[in-house]
Design an enzyme around this catalytic site. Structure first.
Site, mmCIF file in Angstrom:
data_model
loop_
_atom_site.group_PDB
_atom_site.id
_atom_site.type_symbol
_atom_site.label_atom_id
_atom_site.label_comp_id
_atom_site.label_asym_id
_atom_site.label_seq_id
_atom_site.Cartn_x
_atom_site.Cartn_y
_atom_site.Cartn_z
ATOM 1 N N ASP A 182 2.099 4.724 -10.655
ATOM 2 C CA ASP A 182 0.994 5.545 -10.182
ATOM 3 C C ASP A 182 -0.211 5.195 -11.053
ATOM 4 O OD1 ASP A 182 -0.398 7.622 -8.807
ATOM 5 O OD2 ASP A 182 -0.065 8.921 -10.538
ATOM 6 N N ASP B 248 -3.828 7.344 -11.503
ATOM 7 C CA ASP B 248 -4.434 8.475 -12.211
ATOM 8 C C ASP B 248 -3.362 9.298 -12.912
ATOM 9 O OD1 ASP B 248 -6.658 7.517 -10.990
ATOM 10 O OD2 ASP B 248 -7.131 9.317 -9.832
ATOM 11 N N ASP C 141 -6.510 11.207 -15.853
ATOM 12 C CA ASP C 141 -6.798 12.044 -14.688
ATOM 13 C C ASP C 141 -8.082 12.815 -14.975
ATOM 14 O OD1 ASP C 141 -6.869 13.991 -12.683
ATOM 15 O OD2 ASP C 141 -4.693 14.032 -12.523
ATOM 16 N N GLY D 13 -9.503 15.016 -12.992
ATOM 17 C CA GLY D 13 -9.565 16.307 -12.327
ATOM 18 C C GLY D 13 -10.453 16.267 -11.095
ATOM 19 N N THR E 20 -0.876 4.288 -5.059
ATOM 20 C CA THR E 20 -1.758 5.385 -5.446
ATOM 21 C C THR E 20 -2.331 6.113 -4.239
ATOM 22 O OG1 THR E 20 -3.838 5.884 -6.619
ATOM 23 C CG2 THR E 20 -3.628 3.675 -5.703
ATOM 24 N N ASN E 21 -2.277 7.441 -4.275
ATOM 25 C CA ASN E 21 -2.953 8.263 -3.266
ATOM 26 C C ASN E 21 -4.451 8.262 -3.569
ATOM 27 O OD1 ASN E 21 -0.464 8.924 -2.215
ATOM 28 N ND2 ASN E 21 -0.440 11.023 -2.987
ATOM 29 N N ARG F 182 1.080 8.635 2.210
ATOM 30 C CA ARG F 182 0.675 9.552 1.145
ATOM 31 C C ARG F 182 1.917 10.073 0.428
ATOM 32 N NH1 ARG F 182 -3.257 13.023 -0.819
ATOM 33 N NH2 ARG F 182 -2.666 15.202 -1.101
#
Length: 649
Positions: A259, A261, A267, A269, A303-304, A364
Site C-alpha cells: 500500500d 499512504d 498519511d 489525512g 493503492t486506492n 477498490r
C-alpha cells in the site's frame, strides 16, 4: 501465435567512442568486447538473443570495430546463427547508423551494445500484436529517474518524451527507455539515409510530431546500462547474485504488494495526497523497497486513489504525485516494478466529482482486482507473496487474493474498523503486524532462516505421528513467538504440509470485561484452553471470539479454525505451553529474548495502542512482577528453547 510473428532479427549498435568505459578498456578494445564477469558483454547479448529465437544478428561497430568480426565468428558457428559485422566509417548516431543497413521484412530488435539484458521475446511479440506500432520502446523503472530519459504513456502508446537534459517542473512516472527497441519496416523507412540522428533527441520526437504510433512495453525484466565503471561493477554483482535471468518473465517469483499512504509515504489525512509536495516518505521506506527487489521479489504498489473520483485531482495530477513517490523511493534505491491504482469512490456529493468514477468496483480495496490484475500480467508466485498495509482494507484485499497479509503500525495502524465496509461480516486479521514497512520486508526476506530449524524437527516427528502434530509456541509478551510461529507456518506450508496456526490471543478478554485483580492467566482465559485443545483433537474445529490488540476491545465477528485436514497445529500464545494442556501437546517451544529487547518492543507496541510512556512503564513493571513468573514456568517443561533476539516483531 504463429512462428512467422516471432522476432527473428536483431541489430546491436556497438559503435561510439566508449568514452565512459575508457578507464576499463584502456582504449585498446571496443567496449562491446569488455568482459563482464569474464565474458565480453556482446557475447552475453548474442547468447541471450539466440536463446530467445533470434537467428540473424547484425552488429554495427565503430571505434576499434575491426576487432569484432574475429571475436564473433566462432560464436556464430557455435550457436548456429548468422552474425554480420558492419563498421561505420563515421559516426551517425544511435539512429542514423541504422541507415547504413539494408531494410529487411519483419520486426527487428534493436539493442544498444552496452546493455546487459535478459527479456522474454515471446511476451514482447505478443505485446507487438496487441499494440501495433512503427516502433516499440522497451521501458522499465530504474533507480535514477530524475537523471534519466522518461516516457509518458497512455493506453500503451507514447504521449510524450522527456529527455534527461530537458528541465522538468515536476516529477513524472518512473518509466525509462532501456536501450532496446522493436522496429518495423515503417520505422526504417522514416529514417533519412546518411543523416546523423539520435533515437531519443531526433527520431522519436519527429515520429511523435507526425503522429506515427509508438508503443511502450513496460517490463520488470533485467536491463542495465554497463557503460560506466560503477554500472559495470553493479552488473557484475548482479550476475554473481544470479539476479539477471531470475527476472525473466518465464520465471515465477514472489511479489511484495505495498500500500502507499501510511506504508511507503506518510498519511496526510483529509482526502489524501492531492499534490506531489505532500509526499513524504516513511522512515526507511525506500530501503524496504530496495531490499525486497534485491532479494528477487516483484515490488508492486496497489493503492486506492478516491481523490480522482472526488475531483481533487485528475489522472495527470495523480501521475505527478505517484511520480514524486517513485522518485523519492529511488533516492534510496527503491524501485517499484508496477503501480496499480483504483480511481473510484462510491459516495457522491463532492463539488467537482467525476460521475463516471462514482461506482462500487472490484478494484477498490478490500476488493482484490488490482492484485489479481498484477497476477495476470506478471509472473507472480502466489503462495509466497505478501501484501503490506496500514489499513484493514489492505488486509482484506490480501485475504481475498489468497496471499499473506501483514499490517504495519504506521498510518492507520489497522485501527480503521469503523470505516471498514459494513457488508463484510468479519474484520480481517493480519498474519503479523510490524512497526514499519522495513521490518515487514526484512521478515519476508528472512522468514525461512527463522523457521527452518523447527520446521525440520516437526517434519521428522510427523513421520512417527498419527493425526495432526500439536506444537505449542509460548513465551513472554514481545519475545517473538508469533513471528516465529508464522515463520514456521510458512516454511512448513512450502513443503506441502497443511498447517493451522491458532492464535490464542483471539481469546483474550477485552479490557472492558477485566476486573482489577485479574491475573495474566485469567486475562488470557487459560481456563478455556483444555476445551479448545479437546475440540481440536475431537472434531478439528473451534471458534474464537474476536480481540483487537490495537483497541484492546472486541472485533466484529468471530474466527473459525478448522484443523480437520491439518498435518500440524501451531498453538501460538504466551500460555500456549501451559501446564493445563502440556500433556496434550506433542512438542512445546519456549521463545525468549533479552529484557532490553523486550522493553523496547513493549514500549513501541503500547505506544501504538495509545498509552503514554508513563502508563506503558507502569504496565511494564506490573507485567514483570505478575505475568513473567507465570509465563516462565512453561520454560522448564519445554522441549525446545529458542532465543529470537534479532527477530523482527
Amino acid at each position: 501465435m504463429g512462428s512467422e510473428d516471432a522476432i527473428r532479427q536483431a541489430i546491436i549498435i556497438a559503435g561510439g567512442l566508449g568514452t565512459r568505459a575508457r578507464s576499463m578498456t584502456g582504449d585498446v578494445i571496443p567496449k562491446a568486447l569488455l568482459p563482464l564477469a569474464g565474458v565480453p558483454i556482446i557475447l552475453r547479448q548474442i547468447r541471450t538473443l539466440a536463446r530467445e529465437g533470434i537467428r540473424h544478428v547484425r552488429v554495427l561497430g565503430g571505434h576499434l570495430g575491426s576487432q569484432l568480426e574475429p571475436a564473433l565468428g566462432p560464436e556464430a558457428e557455435k550457436l548456429g546463427i548468422k552474425i554480420e559485422v558492419f563498421v561505420e566509417k563515421s559516426p551517425l548516431g544511435t539512429a542514423g547508423c541504422l541507415t547504413t543497413l539494408d531494410v529487411t521484412a519483419g520486426d527487428v530488435l534493436i539493442v544498444y551494445g552496452d546493455m546487459l539484458f535478459d527479456i522474454d521475446l515471446s511476451a514482447l511479440t505478443r505485446h507487438r500484436q496487441q499494440f501495433p506500432a512503427a516502433l516499440t520502446i522497451i521501458a522499465h523503472p530504474n533507480d535514477h529517474p530524475r537523471t534519466s530519459d522518461l516516457v509518458v504513456q497512455k493506453s500503451g502508446y507514447l504521449q510524450r518524451l522527456l529527455p534527461r537534459e530537458t528541465p522538468r517542473d515536476s516529477d513524472w512516472r518512473n518509466l525509462v527507455p532501456a536501450g532496446l527497441y522493436v522496429a518495423s519496416e515503417q520505422f526504417f523507412q522514416a529514417l533519412v539515409p546518411g543523416q546523423t540522428a539520435d533515437m531519443i533527441h531526433d527520431v522519436i520526437p519527429r515520429l511523435l510530431e507526425r503522429s506515427v504510433p509508438i508503443a511502450i512495453y513496460d517490463t520488470p525484466e533485467y536491463m542495465k546500462d554497463t557503460g560506466s565503471p560503477n554500472r559495470h561493477a553493479a552488473a557484475e554483482e548482479d550476475l554473481r547474485q544470479e539476479r539477471v535471468h531470475a527476472a525473466h518473465l518465464s520465471v515465477r517469483r514472489a511479489a511484495v504488494f505495498f500500500d502507499c499512504d501510511g506504508v511507503l509515504n506518510e498519511d496526510v489525512g483529509g482526502h489524501g495526497v492531492i499534490h506531489p509536495d505532500q509526499v513524504k516518505l516513511i522512515d526507511r521506506a525506500g530501503e524496504a523497497v530496495r531490499l525486497a527487489r534485491e532479494a528477487g521479489f516483484l515490488t508492486i504498489a496497489v493503492t486506492n486513489r478516491p481523490q480522482v473520483a472526488k475531483g481533487f485531482l485528475d489522472e495527470a495530477g495523480l501521475d505527478h504525485a505517484l511520480g514524486r513517490l517513485e522518485a523519492e523511493l529511488a533516492e534510496d534505491g527503491g524501485v517499484l516494478d508496477r503501480i496499480y491504482f483504483c480511481p473510484h469512490h462510491p459516495d457522491k456529493g463532492f463539488p467537482n466529482e467525476v460521475a463516471a468514477l462514482k461506482i462500487d468496483c472490484a478494484c477498490r480495496k478490500p476488493g482484490d482486482l488490482m492484485i489479481r490484475q498484477a497476477m495476470s500480467e506478471l509472473p507472480v508466485e502466489k503462495s509466497k507473496s505478501i501484501i503490506i498495509g496500514d489499513s484493514l482494507r489492505d488486509i482484506g484485499a490480501g485475504r481475498r487474493a489468497g496471499i499473506w497479509a501483514y499490517g504495519v503500525r504506521t498510518g492507520y495502524g489497522l485501527r480503521d474498523e469503523k470505516s471498514y465496509p459494513t457488508v463484510e461480516t468479519a474484520i480481517p486479521h493480519a498474519d503479523l503486524v510490524f512497526d514499519t514497512v522495513y521490518d515487514a520486508v526484512r521478515f519476508q526476506c528472512g522468514y525461512h532462516d527463522i523457521g527452518k530449524a523447527l520446521s525440520g524437527a516437526i517434519n521428522e516427528r510427523l513421520s512417527d505421528t498419527a493425526g495432526p502434530l500439536l506444537v505449542s509456541i509460548c513465551g513472554r509478551s514481545r519475545s517473538g513467538k508469533s513471528t516465529f510461529a508464522h515463520a514456521v507456518q510458512r516454511v512448513l506450508s512450502e513443503t506441502a504440509r497443511r498447517v493451522l496456526r491458532l492464535e490464542l490471543d483471539r481469546w483474550i478478554l477485552p479490557l472492558e470485561y477485566r476486573g482489577p485483580d485479574m491475573n495474566a492467566e485469567e486475562r488470557s482465559r487459560v481456563e478455556l484452553y483444555p476445551e479448545i485443545v479437546s475440540m481440536l483433537r475431537r472434531s478439528g474445529q473451534v471458534e474464537a471470539p474476536g480481540y483487537d490488540a490495537a483497541s484492546r476491545g472486541r472485533l466484529r465477528g468471530t474466527t473459525a479454525y478448522d484443523a480437520r485436514n491439518a498435518d500440524v497445529i501451531l498453538l501460538d500464545g504466551i500460555f500456549a505451553g501451559h501446564a493445563s494442556i502440556r500433556e496434550q501437546v506433542d512438542m512445546s517451544v519456549f521463545v525468549e529474548a533479552s529484557e532490553h529487547s523486550l522493553l523496547n518492543r513493549f514500549h513501541t507496541f503500547y505506544a501504538w495502542k495509545g498509552l503514554t510512556p508513563v502508563a506503558a512503564e507502569e504496565l511494564w513493571q506490573s507485567r514483570i512482577q505478575e505475568e513473567w513468573p507465570r509465563i516462565d514456568l512453561q520454560r522448564t517443561s519445554a522441549d525446545i528453547v529458542i532465543n529470537l533476539e534479532e527477530a523482527i516483531l
